[in-house]
Design a protein around this motif. Structure first.
Motif, mmCIF file in Angstrom:
data_model
loop_
_atom_site.group_PDB
_atom_site.id
_atom_site.type_symbol
_atom_site.label_atom_id
_atom_site.label_comp_id
_atom_site.label_asym_id
_atom_site.label_seq_id
_atom_site.Cartn_x
_atom_site.Cartn_y
_atom_site.Cartn_z
ATOM 1 N N ILE A 157 4.278 10.656 -6.527
ATOM 2 C CA ILE A 157 5.085 11.179 -7.016
ATOM 3 C C ILE A 157 4.601 11.253 -8.522
ATOM 4 C CG2 ILE A 157 7.242 10.421 -8.237
ATOM 5 C CD1 ILE A 157 8.334 8.702 -5.677
ATOM 6 N N GLN A 158 3.690 10.708 -9.141
ATOM 7 C CA GLN A 158 3.364 10.731 -10.505
ATOM 8 C C GLN A 158 2.503 11.980 -10.607
ATOM 9 O OE1 GLN A 158 -0.242 10.327 -11.315
ATOM 10 N NE2 GLN A 158 0.192 10.728 -13.479
ATOM 11 N N GLY A 159 2.034 12.426 -9.357
ATOM 12 C CA GLY A 159 1.454 13.839 -9.364
ATOM 13 C C GLY A 159 2.104 14.995 -9.447
ATOM 14 N N GLU A 160 3.649 14.905 -9.494
ATOM 15 C CA GLU A 160 4.496 16.043 -9.437
ATOM 16 C C GLU A 160 4.180 17.131 -8.539
ATOM 17 O OE1 GLU A 160 4.259 17.246 -13.330
ATOM 18 O OE2 GLU A 160 5.241 15.177 -14.183
ATOM 19 N N ILE A 187 -1.228 5.600 4.259
ATOM 20 C CA ILE A 187 -1.697 4.253 4.782
ATOM 21 C C ILE A 187 -2.838 4.710 5.990
ATOM 22 C CG2 ILE A 187 -0.833 2.606 6.355
ATOM 23 C CD1 ILE A 187 1.973 3.044 5.392
ATOM 24 N N PHE A 188 -2.974 5.563 6.481
ATOM 25 C CA PHE A 188 -4.053 5.680 7.474
ATOM 26 C C PHE A 188 -4.968 6.797 7.119
ATOM 27 C CE2 PHE A 188 0.154 4.898 9.438
ATOM 28 C CZ PHE A 188 -0.394 3.485 10.396
ATOM 29 N N CYS A 189 -4.628 7.842 6.302
ATOM 30 C CA CYS A 189 -5.702 8.712 6.198
ATOM 31 C C CYS A 189 -5.558 9.557 5.108
ATOM 32 C CB CYS A 189 -5.684 9.686 7.397
ATOM 33 S SG CYS A 189 -4.511 10.990 7.856
ATOM 34 N N TRP A 190 -6.465 10.464 4.326
ATOM 35 C CA TRP A 190 -6.463 11.374 3.029
ATOM 36 C C TRP A 190 -5.512 12.577 3.619
ATOM 37 C CZ3 TRP A 190 -6.549 12.313 -1.837
ATOM 38 C CH2 TRP A 190 -6.646 13.380 -2.237
ATOM 39 N N PHE A 191 -4.673 12.973 2.661
ATOM 40 C CA PHE A 191 -3.855 14.167 3.036
ATOM 41 C C PHE A 191 -3.723 14.752 1.637
ATOM 42 C CE2 PHE A 191 0.291 16.374 3.432
ATOM 43 C CZ PHE A 191 0.222 17.022 4.574
ATOM 44 N N SER A 192 -4.313 16.175 1.418
ATOM 45 C CA SER A 192 -4.120 16.937 0.045
ATOM 46 C C SER A 192 -2.775 17.369 -0.217
ATOM 47 C CB SER A 192 -4.992 17.824 0.148
ATOM 48 O OG SER A 192 -4.761 18.578 -1.167
ATOM 49 N N VAL A 193 -2.335 16.990 -1.251
ATOM 50 C CA VAL A 193 -0.783 17.426 -1.809
ATOM 51 C C VAL A 193 -0.826 18.261 -2.979
ATOM 52 C CG1 VAL A 193 0.330 15.395 -0.475
ATOM 53 C CG2 VAL A 193 -0.421 15.118 -2.926
ATOM 54 N N ARG A 194 -1.982 18.223 -3.724
ATOM 55 C CA ARG A 194 -2.114 18.818 -4.965
ATOM 56 C C ARG A 194 -3.245 19.802 -4.924
ATOM 57 N NH1 ARG A 194 -1.571 16.208 -10.337
ATOM 58 N NH2 ARG A 194 -1.904 18.197 -10.985
ATOM 59 N N HIS A 197 0.996 -1.129 -0.028
ATOM 60 C CA HIS A 197 0.003 0.127 -0.031
ATOM 61 C C HIS A 197 1.036 1.091 -0.118
ATOM 62 C CE1 HIS A 197 -3.525 2.353 0.986
ATOM 63 N NE2 HIS A 197 -2.816 3.074 1.695
ATOM 64 N N TRP A 198 2.067 1.356 0.826
ATOM 65 C CA TRP A 198 2.795 2.403 0.810
ATOM 66 C C TRP A 198 3.357 2.720 -0.489
ATOM 67 C CZ3 TRP A 198 8.218 2.415 0.427
ATOM 68 C CH2 TRP A 198 8.854 3.689 0.680
ATOM 69 N N CYS A 199 3.786 1.684 -0.957
ATOM 70 C CA CYS A 199 4.845 1.580 -2.593
ATOM 71 C C CYS A 199 3.646 2.436 -3.597
ATOM 72 C CB CYS A 199 5.253 0.356 -3.089
ATOM 73 S SG CYS A 199 6.645 -0.252 -1.919
ATOM 74 N N ILE A 200 2.471 1.932 -3.526
ATOM 75 C CA ILE A 200 1.419 2.491 -4.536
ATOM 76 C C ILE A 200 1.162 3.853 -4.246
ATOM 77 C CG2 ILE A 200 -0.952 1.886 -5.296
ATOM 78 C CD1 ILE A 200 -0.825 -0.894 -4.692
ATOM 79 N N MET A 201 0.869 4.200 -2.937
ATOM 80 C CA MET A 201 0.602 5.630 -2.752
ATOM 81 C C MET A 201 1.689 6.383 -2.963
ATOM 82 S SD MET A 201 -2.723 5.703 -1.446
ATOM 83 C CE MET A 201 -2.946 4.447 -2.636
ATOM 84 N N THR A 202 2.910 6.029 -2.533
ATOM 85 C CA THR A 202 3.991 6.797 -2.948
ATOM 86 C C THR A 202 4.139 7.280 -4.349
ATOM 87 O OG1 THR A 202 5.252 6.043 -0.862
ATOM 88 C CG2 THR A 202 6.574 7.110 -2.481
#
Length: 562
Positions: A324-327, A349-356, A315-320
């Motif tokens: 990264i793909q979102g730049e 892994i635990f919750c939603w976090f907006s990065v873009r 799960h961590w690899c897929i989310m990371t």
């Protein structure tokens, strides 16, 4: 950092235009200077954050000691590891920041001197009588080696020793909270310009605390919560200290992710701040969703320890990779950005976090559906393969109760999420709002004599008008309204977007980062030091101006001077 090209001026306390024109990003009006005040609510919030920090750390240590006294040595070791290792990581990072901020180098002094010199050229003629005072003040505050006498050297040694002891005893977060509280109170007691200087320093300190505590929460509180829930499920009993530790960890997680979002919004002048009602609802949102998520983890881990580890890594690899793909654009270098994305992968892994910014609803829907499917699958696997014993009816009731807790907790968290976005979001409700978008004013019109904007602000006209509720529109008008500005030469004052043009300007050789990223002067320590130096030296509040890539001409003319 100074430059010939002029970008978008921003300030922590001054209403000024956004950085670059855009047709597709409506945004709320910027805040007035009188709204940037340290209030009693801010002070109480900081005190509550200190209480949450102490409750989380003390309950974990108390539980570890209890495990040791009961001779539960594996539980004791694991509990202590999840307390010490994250704390040491955070202390090292905090001390590194302190060492850079407190060090005095020739480079920082030269850069600050260049900025002061550049800023003096931007002060209007009516401020010419204050330039000498500003220059002499700057010379007195610019850092440089070899300044000061023996008394100052002794003070510096004492500060280094004091901070070393603070970090050795794992109290960096406590010190930063107390320091932010002190700076906030000072900004409230003093008048301008001292108030502005204390407020800037308080905002910088609050940003550091929120980053450190967010990192510590997901390195310590999150795994600690899963560990204690797993131990309780495997033992079929709940010790009072176990419940206390798990509750404190869960509250710490929900509190810090909401507090981080509030401080981030408070630091940006292009975003309206979060009210404390919105923060409380966001805490409830994360409290229930993280609670359901960690309980599903603990149920699955109590039966499939190896597969649980594989699931977490996958799960961590897929989310990371997704992040990264979102730049993303949070850090100042490529490798720092990769490390940051890896840390955000842990949060995911635990919750939603907006990065873009942009299309957040779509990404949140994808993430929420993924988490929902995972929670259902993990709980189902535990329910089917859980151990059975003599008291089959009791175990069945217990299992059904656990499944209901996971489902109801996630449903409550989703409910509070909708309450936040529909009623309490700072930018306005998701439904029931519409935008009034204007066409951009031609650059020639802004540069005409009728315009009061200076030439260096022409390339950054306001992007949009304020969001307008349906009740505020003219009668008989339905749906989205596109209001065309009057032709050239017409006077259309926009009071809340009138820029402040007097005073020194700090021009930064970077385009401004888009929300939800921090501005560069919050994450770049050298820029921060320069801003604080100029704030102390300038007779008026300096403006911060980022490079704007709105026109090709501006890109060609851009030239770095520092």
């Amino acid at each position: 950092m100074a430059a010939k090209s002029d970008g978008a001026p921003i300030s922590l306390r001054n209403a000024i235009p956004p950085e670059c024109p855009s047709r597709s990003d409506p945004r709320p009006p910027q805040r007035r200077p009188d709204e940037q005040r340290y209030t009693l609510s801010d002070c109480c919030w900081t005190l509550c954050a200190l209480l949450v920090f102490f409750a989380d750390g003390a309950s974990d240590l108390w539980l570890a000691a209890d495990y040791y006294l009961r001779k539960y040595y594996p539980q004791f070791v694991l509990t202590l590891v999840f307390v010490i290792v994250p704390s040491v990581v955070v202390q090292v990072l905090s001390f590194r920041w302190f060492a850079y901020d407190f060090s005095e180098t020739v480079e920082s002094g030269t850069a600050a001197a260049a900025v002061v010199a550049a800023s003096e050229r931007d002060i209007s003629t009516k401020d010419s009588g204050e330039r000498g005072a500003g220059r002499s003040a700057a010379a007195g505050v610019l850092p440089g080696p070899g300044t000061g006498g023996g008394a100052r050297g002794c003070c510096r040694v004492f500060v280094w020793l004091f901070q070393a002891l603070i970090h050795i005893f794992q109290l960096a977060q406590v010190w930063r909270y107390v320091h932010a509280l002190y700076l906030g109170v000072q900004s409230r007691w003093h008048g301008d310009p001292e108030r502005r200087h204390y407020y800037w320093r308080m905002m910088f300190e609050s940003a550091d605390i929120s980053m450190l505590r967010l990192l510590e929460s997901f390195l310590k509180s999150a795994p600690q919560l899963v560990l204690q829930l797993t131990i309780m499920i495997r033992a079929n009993q709940v010790l009072p200290l176990q419940g206390l530790s798990a509750s404190a960890s869960l509250i710490s997680l929900a509190w810090m992710i909401s507090s981080y979002q509030k401080v981030l919004r408070d630091s940006r002048d292009d975003k309206l701040p979060m009210t404390y009602n919105a923060v409380i609802v966001q805490i409830l949102w994360h409290l229930f969703t993280i609670g359901a998520r960690t309980l599903a983890f603990a149920l699955f881990a109590s039966v499939f320890q190896l597969y649980f580890g594989i699931f977490i890594v996958a799960h961590w690899c897929i989310m990371t990779f997704w992040i990264i793909q979102g730049e993303t654009d949070f850090c100042m270098s490529k490798w720092e950005e990769i490390i940051y994305n890896m840390m955000v992968g842990i949060v995911y892994i635990f919750c939603w976090f907006s990065v873009r910014e942009g299309r957040t609803c779509c990404r949140m829907l994808i993430y929420s559906l993924t988490v929902f499917v995972e929670n259902v699958a993990l709980t189902t696997f535990w329910y089917l393969y859980r151990s059975t014993g003599e008291r089959q009816s009791t175990l069945d009731f217990y299992a059904v109760m656990m499944v209901c807790v996971v489902a109801s907790s996630y449903a409550l968290g989703t409910f509070f999420m909708f309450v936040y976005y529909c009623l309490l979001h700072p930018d306005g409700a998701v439904s029931g709002w519409s935008y009034i978008v204007e066409k951009e004013v031609p650059v020639e019109a802004l540069a005409s004599p009728a315009s009061s904007l200076p030439p260096d602000l022409v390339s950054s006209p306001p992007r949009t008008l304020q969001r307008t509720k349906g009740s505020d529109r003219e009668p008989g008008i339905d749906g989205d309204v596109f209001k065309v500005r009057p032709p050239r030469g017409a006077q259309t004052p926009v009071p809340h977007l009138t820029p402040r043009t007097e005073g020194p300007v700090i021009r930064i050789d970077l385009p401004r980062k888009k929300y939800p990223a921090w501005d560069a002067h919050f994450i770049d320590r050298r820029l921060r030091k320069t801003i604080l130096v100029l704030e102390s030296a300038a007779p008026v509040t300096p403006r911060i101006q980022y490079r704007c890539l709105s026109t090709p001409k501006e890109v060609m003319e851009y030239e770095t001077t520092v």
